[in-house]
Design a protein around this motif. Sequence first.
Motif, mmCIF file in Angstrom:
data_model
loop_
_atom_site.group_PDB
_atom_site.id
_atom_site.type_symbol
_atom_site.label_atom_id
_atom_site.label_comp_id
_atom_site.label_asym_id
_atom_site.label_seq_id
_atom_site.Cartn_x
_atom_site.Cartn_y
_atom_site.Cartn_z
ATOM 1 N N CYS A 4 0.834 -1.371 -0.091
ATOM 2 C CA CYS A 4 0.135 0.027 0.015
ATOM 3 C C CYS A 4 0.770 1.307 -0.053
ATOM 4 C CB CYS A 4 -0.831 0.106 1.278
ATOM 5 S SG CYS A 4 -2.210 1.201 1.286
ATOM 6 N N SER A 5 0.840 2.175 -1.210
ATOM 7 C CA SER A 5 1.805 3.048 -1.361
ATOM 8 C C SER A 5 1.679 4.298 -0.475
ATOM 9 C CB SER A 5 1.560 3.656 -2.703
ATOM 10 O OG SER A 5 0.609 4.461 -2.628
ATOM 11 N N ALA A 6 2.701 5.255 -0.401
ATOM 12 C CA ALA A 6 2.466 6.488 0.464
ATOM 13 C C ALA A 6 1.279 7.105 0.180
ATOM 14 C CB ALA A 6 3.811 7.031 0.169
ATOM 15 N N THR A 7 0.524 6.993 -0.769
ATOM 16 C CA THR A 7 -0.781 7.721 -1.218
ATOM 17 C C THR A 7 -2.102 6.701 -1.247
ATOM 18 O OG1 THR A 7 -0.208 7.248 -3.523
ATOM 19 C CG2 THR A 7 0.481 9.289 -2.866
ATOM 20 N N CYS A 8 -1.701 5.607 -0.443
ATOM 21 C CA CYS A 8 -2.763 4.501 -0.063
ATOM 22 C C CYS A 8 -3.191 4.076 -1.447
ATOM 23 C CB CYS A 8 -3.947 5.153 0.796
ATOM 24 S SG CYS A 8 -3.292 5.318 2.404
ATOM 25 N N GLN A 9 -2.490 3.918 -2.341
ATOM 26 C CA GLN A 9 -2.729 3.117 -3.492
ATOM 27 C C GLN A 9 -2.328 1.676 -3.587
ATOM 28 O OE1 GLN A 9 -4.972 5.085 -5.903
ATOM 29 N NE2 GLN A 9 -4.877 5.876 -4.053
ATOM 30 N N LEU A 10 -2.979 0.825 -4.076
ATOM 31 C CA LEU A 10 -2.594 -0.546 -4.218
ATOM 32 C C LEU A 10 -1.509 -0.781 -5.183
ATOM 33 C CD1 LEU A 10 -3.060 -3.333 -3.048
ATOM 34 C CD2 LEU A 10 -4.514 -3.699 -5.250
ATOM 35 N N GLU A 11 -0.253 -1.352 -4.491
ATOM 36 C CA GLU A 11 0.865 -1.637 -5.386
ATOM 37 C C GLU A 11 0.799 -2.808 -6.050
ATOM 38 O OE1 GLU A 11 4.370 0.688 -3.198
ATOM 39 O OE2 GLU A 11 3.515 -1.149 -1.910
ATOM 40 N N GLU A 12 1.333 -3.131 -7.381
ATOM 41 C CA GLU A 12 1.133 -4.194 -8.101
ATOM 42 C C GLU A 12 1.628 -5.463 -7.369
ATOM 43 O OE1 GLU A 12 2.078 -5.833 -12.707
ATOM 44 O OE2 GLU A 12 2.682 -3.758 -12.095
ATOM 45 N N GLY A 13 0.928 -6.658 -7.543
ATOM 46 C CA GLY A 13 1.677 -8.042 -7.012
ATOM 47 C C GLY A 13 1.283 -7.925 -5.410
ATOM 48 N N TRP A 14 0.562 -7.184 -5.032
ATOM 49 C CA TRP A 14 0.170 -7.139 -3.245
ATOM 50 C C TRP A 14 -1.236 -7.428 -3.252
ATOM 51 C CZ3 TRP A 14 3.611 -6.943 0.568
ATOM 52 C CH2 TRP A 14 4.798 -6.606 0.375
#
Length: 633
Positions: free
Chosen positions: A417-427
């Motif tokens: 979950c990125s610093a902007t709360c976006q789903l990261e690929e493969g997770w």
Amino acid sequence: MLTSLLLLPMMAVSAPLEWQCPPWLYGDGVSCDCGCGIADPDCAARGASDFASCDTSFCAAGKVPLQGVPALCIANICGDGFVGGDEKCDDGDGVGCDETCLIPADGYTCSGLGRGCSVPRCGDFMVDPKRGENCDDGNEMAGDGCNACRAEPGYMCRLFGGCTPTTCMNGWIEYDWETQTGETCEDGNVRGGDGCSPSCQTEPGYACRWDGCFPVVCGDGMVVRGDFGGGEQCDDRNQDPGDGCDANCQTEPGWFCDDFAGCFQVVCSDLVVSPGEMCDDGNLDPGDGCDAGCQSESGWSCGGQPGPCQQVICGNGIVQGDDFGSVVEECDDNNTDPGDGCDGNCRREPGYVCNESGCRPIVCGDGYVDSDGVGPGPGPKRAAIPIDPNRPPDGGGEEVPGFEQCDDKNDVSGDGCSATCQLEEGWICEAPGLPCVRPVCGDGLVQGTETCDDNNDFAGDGCDGRCLREPGWVCRTPGQLCERMPQPWVCSVWIYGSGDGCDCGCGAPDPDCASTDVTACAYNHCLEDAPWPDATNPTLCSTEPPPVVVEEDPEVVEVVEEVEVVEVVEEPDVVEAEDIGPDVAESSPEVVEEDVAVNPRPADDGCAGGGLEGAGLVGLAALVLARWRRRAA
């Protein structure tokens, strides 16, 4: 004797392996389905090549069909004419929707099918039943199935997808339940006067159902309707016009009829919202939200209730919308000031989440997933870093998204979950506030973007090193090895041994089939040129229908035997000898001496002649018993 015939459902075309959507949608002749990996034959049939012609989109969240190649999906962007992701509108030109694709212009409604935004009207590609429309093909011309947004005779129209001509006498009732257009009967002939007209419409005085048409009696007090419209709409035990139910038992204009309460006149301004009315404020004055025809006016909310209507006013603290959906508030914080999450048009501003209590900035790292502008509401929560609108996300200069896809209680990238709360690929981030997990190919679990997992990460065994299914293989059970598809299999890979029933006509046996008998088929995937599974080899298709299965009804046999026993044993001597018919006496004179007889019947009662030809079971049983007694004596 009872006769039963095996009926099998049919598909228009078998879905190939590359088709990623439900197999029964491939070439079903109903709609142009997009985002399915390969083109739907229904799209080519109408000459469609752009996503504006898509009736349904199966693209994943945040993606839309590709312009010109709607079989494929691409990331959604504002201005592409397709509503996706966090967008509320997208007309591609900015006329009916702002540059952020979040705020439709006042008085506009926006299509999610790439057809832009417009003021509700006939010709906007959006069927509006409240305006009396049952079709909308983008024009008001006659001759194309939809004239002035009303379906023309001989056509069936859909909410999305336009109108198509119907074919009477093809064995199918072509009827759309949503728009209530098309055929209302199908009796296999073009004769009139039998309940189903030559154009496959129910004739007055009849009701039609799946199994045929039958006459109805207007005035008997029973309302008999057809399965597809037609039949009676009312029945008030008479055929007098002017009382709401006419001589053909159809509801008269300006009236409403209930099956039990009878008919009553619909009067606008009587403070009763009757069927056909959207409102009733007790007057016929326009401009107060309810017009002279008791229809809601744009910009007002009447809610289908009698009494005064409320004007939709931004800034009054009440989140409202008009009855047409042309004016809709997303928030209302008791003011029209911009910059506080709710702008001057009562639309949510990017980077904020709103609910009935007000708006607050979206906070990445608080453990709440604030998606689509809806969240727990304002108020103190755990300390977290607010999203900076000027801070680009990792790896680019795009604006920070206006909604969260995940929230793992931190603002660190690289953990799913990125610093902007976006789903990261493969997770995979399954629950807000909990750490995300990265799927491991080879662990026997199908997760994330995996389409298979056979407990290893080797390629060439049907499930490759990234746990994606390889062409020509079917992987039915996670953790188990995949199976190579039989070479002749021509149906969708998703139904091979899937436990959905015995699929026939697929070129190779379906593991779900426990029998080779055609009567075991649960689904028939044969095409129209050979529509039935072969009687001896149901993997193949044939032009010959399956054999008719004839069975005896044991109940009928039982009843006949019971009648014979009762009449012969218990009541053998009820009939007097002098009542015997002349035919029987002549052919069997010895029977006359016995006190049993066969009653004669007149020749005009439907049975030819008297004597044995007209005798029933009782007489026949008595005759047999008499002969037996004669021999015994």
